[in-house]
Design an enzyme around this catalytic site. Structure first.
Site, PDB file in Angstrom:
ATOM      1  N   ASP A   1      -6.415   4.942  -4.876  1.00  0.00           N
ATOM      2  CA  ASP A   1      -5.534   4.904  -5.285  1.00  0.00           C
ATOM      3  C   ASP A   1      -3.989   6.691  -4.531  1.00  0.00           C
ATOM      4  O   ASP A   1      -3.349   6.602  -4.474  1.00  0.00           O
ATOM      5  CB  ASP A   1      -4.798   4.633  -6.394  1.00  0.00           C
ATOM      6  CG  ASP A   1      -3.695   5.466  -7.127  1.00  0.00           C
ATOM      7  OD1 ASP A   1      -2.757   4.640  -7.463  1.00  0.00           O
ATOM      8  OD2 ASP A   1      -3.634   6.629  -8.206  1.00  0.00           O
TER       9      ASP A   1
ATOM     10  N   ARG B   1       2.283   7.108   0.669  1.00  0.00           N
ATOM     11  CA  ARG B   1       3.506   6.292  -0.374  1.00  0.00           C
ATOM     12  C   ARG B   1       4.150   7.536   0.158  1.00  0.00           C
ATOM     13  O   ARG B   1       5.250   7.234   0.616  1.00  0.00           O
ATOM     14  CB  ARG B   1       3.453   5.502  -0.907  1.00  0.00           C
ATOM     15  CG  ARG B   1       2.817   4.530  -1.330  1.00  0.00           C
ATOM     16  CD  ARG B   1       1.936   3.622  -3.014  1.00  0.00           C
ATOM     17  NE  ARG B   1       3.208   4.008  -3.780  1.00  0.00           N
ATOM     18  CZ  ARG B   1       3.237   4.559  -4.743  1.00  0.00           C
ATOM     19  NH1 ARG B   1       2.112   4.722  -5.383  1.00  0.00           N
ATOM     20  NH2 ARG B   1       4.681   4.672  -5.835  1.00  0.00           N
TER      21      ARG B   1
ATOM     22  N   SER C   1      -0.489   1.446  -8.890  1.00  0.00           N
ATOM     23  CA  SER C   1      -0.840   3.319  -8.709  1.00  0.00           C
ATOM     24  C   SER C   1      -1.171   3.399 -10.417  1.00  0.00           C
ATOM     25  O   SER C   1      -2.272   3.700 -10.656  1.00  0.00           O
ATOM     26  CB  SER C   1      -0.038   3.895  -8.044  1.00  0.00           C
ATOM     27  OG  SER C   1      -0.115   5.314  -8.465  1.00  0.00           O
TER      28      SER C   1
END
Length: 288
Positions: A138, A145, A160
């Site tokens: 993550d 991201r 996430s």
């Protein structure tokens, strides 16, 4: 895919392309659950049963001036619910809890896992940044991201958030899903979709979730900016906080206390939380 991210056989440009595909095409709830599980298991999954039968965690999807965790974690710890929280840094236009805490000189947010667990045992609360051991996949996806314009995808947000919750080992998970112009989810329908998605993931992976949708049409409280927000959180723990921030913390806290059976109903829960603030016990817990 998660294995490829972890051993670097999947490069950033490939991952960025996949993130954009998810943004455009979405994922089913089954796909999102599988992604969440793989991300959580990309590192260590903590067993916090040694701390007690109930260990709490709370997550907000973020918004302008959202310093709720700084009030909520010590307040719940003072109420007898151990709080083991992994927090992130700023994403998009929102400030992260870890960034806010680092405004306090000398505050350590990079706790090793053994120190994280021992602090929850000894003090009743710990807030730590993402470590290389907990949901490391993550961490890699999260940072990409932010720079690829793929922050607002509901499956990616849900995976996430929930991968960190599952890796951190808590079994009382409270989610604050923000809705409005200052949040990633600008409409109530998208906020409800995100809340529902995370609740489904929690149920499928054996971690019950309570989720609320709260207002982010305007900043929360009056302070915006890391140092100012820490100061406002402290004032709230003293009983002098802005009405909206205080109300949100009491509402989320009452939900947590009733969910785990610490209070018979919402009214009793709110009275207990108000007592912990007025007596100074919640502020004392923040100081610890």
């Amino acid at each position: 895919m998660i294995s490829g991210i972890m051993d670097d056989t999947i490069k950033d440009y490939q991952l960025a392309a996949w993130l954009m595909a998810v943004c455009w095409r979405g994922m089913t709830i089954e796909e999102t659950t599988c992604l969440t599980d793989a991300m959580a298991r990309s590192g260590q999954v903590l067993d916090l049963s040694q701390i007690g039968p109930v260990v709490g965690d709370k997550h907000s999807t973020g918004g302008v001036g959202d310093k709720t965790t700084l009030v909520f974690a010590p307040l719940l710890a003072a109420a007898g619910i151990p709080m083991a929280k992994l927090s992130g840094r700023g994403l998009g236009h929102t400030g992260g809890t870890i960034d806010k805490l680092e405004a306090i000189p000398g505050f350590k947010t990079d706790l090793p896992i053994d120190k994280f667990i021992s602090q929850v045992k000894e003090i009743g609360a710990a807030i730590s940044g993402q470590t290389p051991d907990l949901a490391p996949a993550d961490g890699k996806i999260y940072s990409l991201r932010d720079v690829t314009g793929t922050v607002e995808s509901i499956p990616l947000i849900a995976a996430s958030v929930m991968s960190k919750k599952i890796a951190a080992g808590s079994n009382l998970i409270i989610l604050d899903v923000k809705c409005g112009r200052g949040a990633f989810m600008e409409t109530e329908s998208r906020a409800l979709e995100l809340a529902t998605t995370m609740a489904h993931i929690g149920e499928a992976l054996g971690r019950p979730v309570s989720a609320v949708v709260t207002d982010m049409e305007q900043p929360l409280g009056y302070a915006v900016g890391h140092t100012l927000e820490v100061m406002e959180a402290i004032e709230t723990l003293k009983g002098n906080g802005p009405e909206d921030l205080t109300e949100l913390c009491l509402a989320l806290g009452a939900l947590a206390l009733t969910s785990c059976g610490k209070a018979k109903n919402e009214l009793n829960a709110r009275h207990e939380l108000e007592r912990l603030i007025s007596s100074g016990l919640a502020l004392q817990k923040f100081a610890e």
